[in-house]
Design a protein around this motif. Structure first.
Motif, short mmCIF file in Angstrom:
data_model
loop_
_atom_site.label_atom_id
_atom_site.label_comp_id
_atom_site.label_asym_id
_atom_site.label_seq_id
_atom_site.Cartn_x
_atom_site.Cartn_y
_atom_site.Cartn_z
N UNK B 21 21.48 -22.25 14.48
CA UNK B 21 20.82 -21.29 13.59
C UNK B 21 20.57 -19.97 14.32
N UNK B 22 20.07 -20.09 15.55
CA UNK B 22 19.78 -18.89 16.33
C UNK B 22 21.04 -18.06 16.56
N UNK B 23 22.11 -18.75 16.97
CA UNK B 23 23.37 -18.05 17.27
C UNK B 23 23.94 -17.39 16.02
N UNK B 24 23.87 -18.11 14.89
CA UNK B 24 24.44 -17.57 13.66
C UNK B 24 23.62 -16.38 13.17
N UNK B 25 22.29 -16.49 13.21
CA UNK B 25 21.46 -15.38 12.72
C UNK B 25 21.65 -14.14 13.60
N UNK B 40 31.05 -8.18 5.22
CA UNK B 40 30.65 -9.38 5.94
C UNK B 40 31.52 -10.58 5.55
N UNK B 41 31.99 -11.29 6.56
CA UNK B 41 32.82 -12.47 6.34
C UNK B 41 32.18 -13.63 7.10
N UNK B 42 31.83 -14.67 6.37
CA UNK B 42 31.13 -15.79 7.01
C UNK B 42 31.98 -16.43 8.11
N UNK B 43 33.29 -16.43 7.96
CA UNK B 43 34.16 -16.99 8.99
C UNK B 43 34.07 -16.16 10.27
N UNK B 54 32.85 -24.08 8.88
CA UNK B 54 32.37 -25.08 7.91
C UNK B 54 30.85 -25.17 7.95
N UNK B 55 30.31 -25.14 9.15
CA UNK B 55 28.86 -25.23 9.32
C UNK B 55 28.15 -24.08 8.63
N UNK B 56 28.68 -22.89 8.82
CA UNK B 56 28.05 -21.72 8.21
C UNK B 56 28.10 -21.82 6.69
N UNK B 57 29.25 -22.18 6.15
CA UNK B 57 29.38 -22.30 4.70
C UNK B 57 28.47 -23.40 4.16
N UNK B 60 24.48 -22.17 4.80
CA UNK B 60 23.99 -20.95 4.15
C UNK B 60 24.74 -20.64 2.86
N UNK B 61 25.97 -21.12 2.79
CA UNK B 61 26.70 -20.99 1.53
C UNK B 61 27.28 -19.62 1.28
N UNK B 62 26.39 -18.62 1.10
CA UNK B 62 26.87 -17.29 0.75
C UNK B 62 26.29 -16.25 1.71
#
Lengths: 203, 203
Positions: B21-25, B40-43, B54-57, B60-62
């Motif tokens: 979570x920390x790294x993604x945020x 912004x692209x989640x990938x 896959x984890x991000x999608x 958080x989904x969107x």
DNA sequence: CTTCTAATGGTCCTAGAGTTCCGTTAAGAA
DNA sequence: TTCTTAACGGAACTCTAGGACCATTAGAAG
């Protein structure tokens, strides 16, 4: 060397081309107001406008490009300015006009989407700045008149006063989430007029 | 009947999950500041964070969902509040803090992107409103203190004064396009303080 | 330590936004 | 009016964001 290629729509702007532009810009405004900036699909715009999607992609290319053109169009028609004889009266009229625009079911979401688009694209941002520069200049004379009447200090920056009236309303729309109601409009006008009289907007 | 299914990350929030979570945020904040909301692209976020897309999608989904979580995180750490002894002094300190944030090369674009995201998604909007409500409440005491000192009228709405300071700066950032400089910050503080003294923000 | 399973992260797949191609239509000039 | 070609529009194509599947890893409980 230079492969001169004028933008599509500039060589033959008559009849059909103009109709297409009008239909597409109208559809774009509707879609922006209904769905917002990020859900905009140029193919959907084309469908709404009854126009081939190839045309939309060729003439405007991207969503921000289309929004920028819409802003340019919107900048052309101006709105009536009132002269009540006092700074507070004029600023209140201005604030209420902004308020009614931002709380309008179509115009509110539209302006929100336009500002959003400008935040995402430099070209659109430039178009938005032009739009508001024009609007601000249209309102500035009521501040100049107040200076001439001796109501507020000479050296007051008219554009700063005008923007001070609108700013709290846009803050509510975009950031605070509070309703842009009549009371907040009157409060914004009163605060700006008071600050102006006290010389808070002198250079 | 009800197929109880807790959100991913809530059952085992320890160790790895927290790190992800920390790294993604962090990656999301960087990407927002650099590229803006619409690009912004989640990938891409996942790649930056060194995490599977896959984890991000899944979690958080969107894009708006991710931004909303980022705002929730940001709302948790507060900033120091100064007490200078006068309303003008306190508001000037506040205005300068906002100014330095909005003109910061990373923070400015980031906040612009956050507000943009909020304009596109109700969930993100709610998170943004919470964020600014907290910030406003943190600053409100300096207005309350001014009331107690008798510097401004009783019945003055503290939150309205606080927002009046920030509003012109955000207006510049999002709409006018003018630089958010020190002078505009001081002017905003002075205008708000003056208007408050004159009772423009009484309910 | 062992067990259970939440959570992660490759890989492959799908839908649709954006592009290209080319034939058709009509604006502007003579 | 006719001629030229700017501009339009349908259809087929490409490319990638977002989603599905499943094997692997590692918290948490006993």
């Amino acid at each position: 060397m230079s492969d001169e290629r004028p933008d599509p729509g500039t060589v033959r702007p008559g009849g059909r081309t103009a109709k297409v532009r009008e239909a597409v810009l109208r559809a774009a405004g509707d879609a922006l107001a209904e769905d917002g900036f990020d859900r905009l699909d140029l193919a959907e715009i084309a469908r709404r406008a009854g126009v081939g999607k190839t045309t939309v992609y060729r003439r405007w290319g991207t969503v921000p490009g289309l929004v920028a053109d819409l802003l340019t169009e919107m900048a052309e028609d101006s709105l009536p300015r009132s002269e009540t004889g006092s700074l507070l009266g004029d600023l209140t009229a201005q604030a209420r006009l902004v308020q009614s625009t931002l709380s309008d079911p179509r115009q509110g979401p539209l302006f929100k989407a336009l500002i959003t688009a400008a935040a995402c694209d430099p070209q659109t941002a430039e178009a938005l700045h032009r739009f508001y520069r024009i609007r601000t200049e249209e309102w500035a004379p009521c501040v100049t008149a107040a200076i001439e009447r001796g109501e507020i200090p000479a050296g007051t920056d008219p554009t700063e006063v005008i923007r001070a009236v609108s700013a709290p309303l846009y803050y509510r729309l975009l950031i605070g989430g509070d309703p842009v109601d009549r009371a907040s409009a009157d409060r914004a006008a009163k605060a700006a007029a008071t600050a102006a009289r006290a010389g808070a907007f002198t250079a």
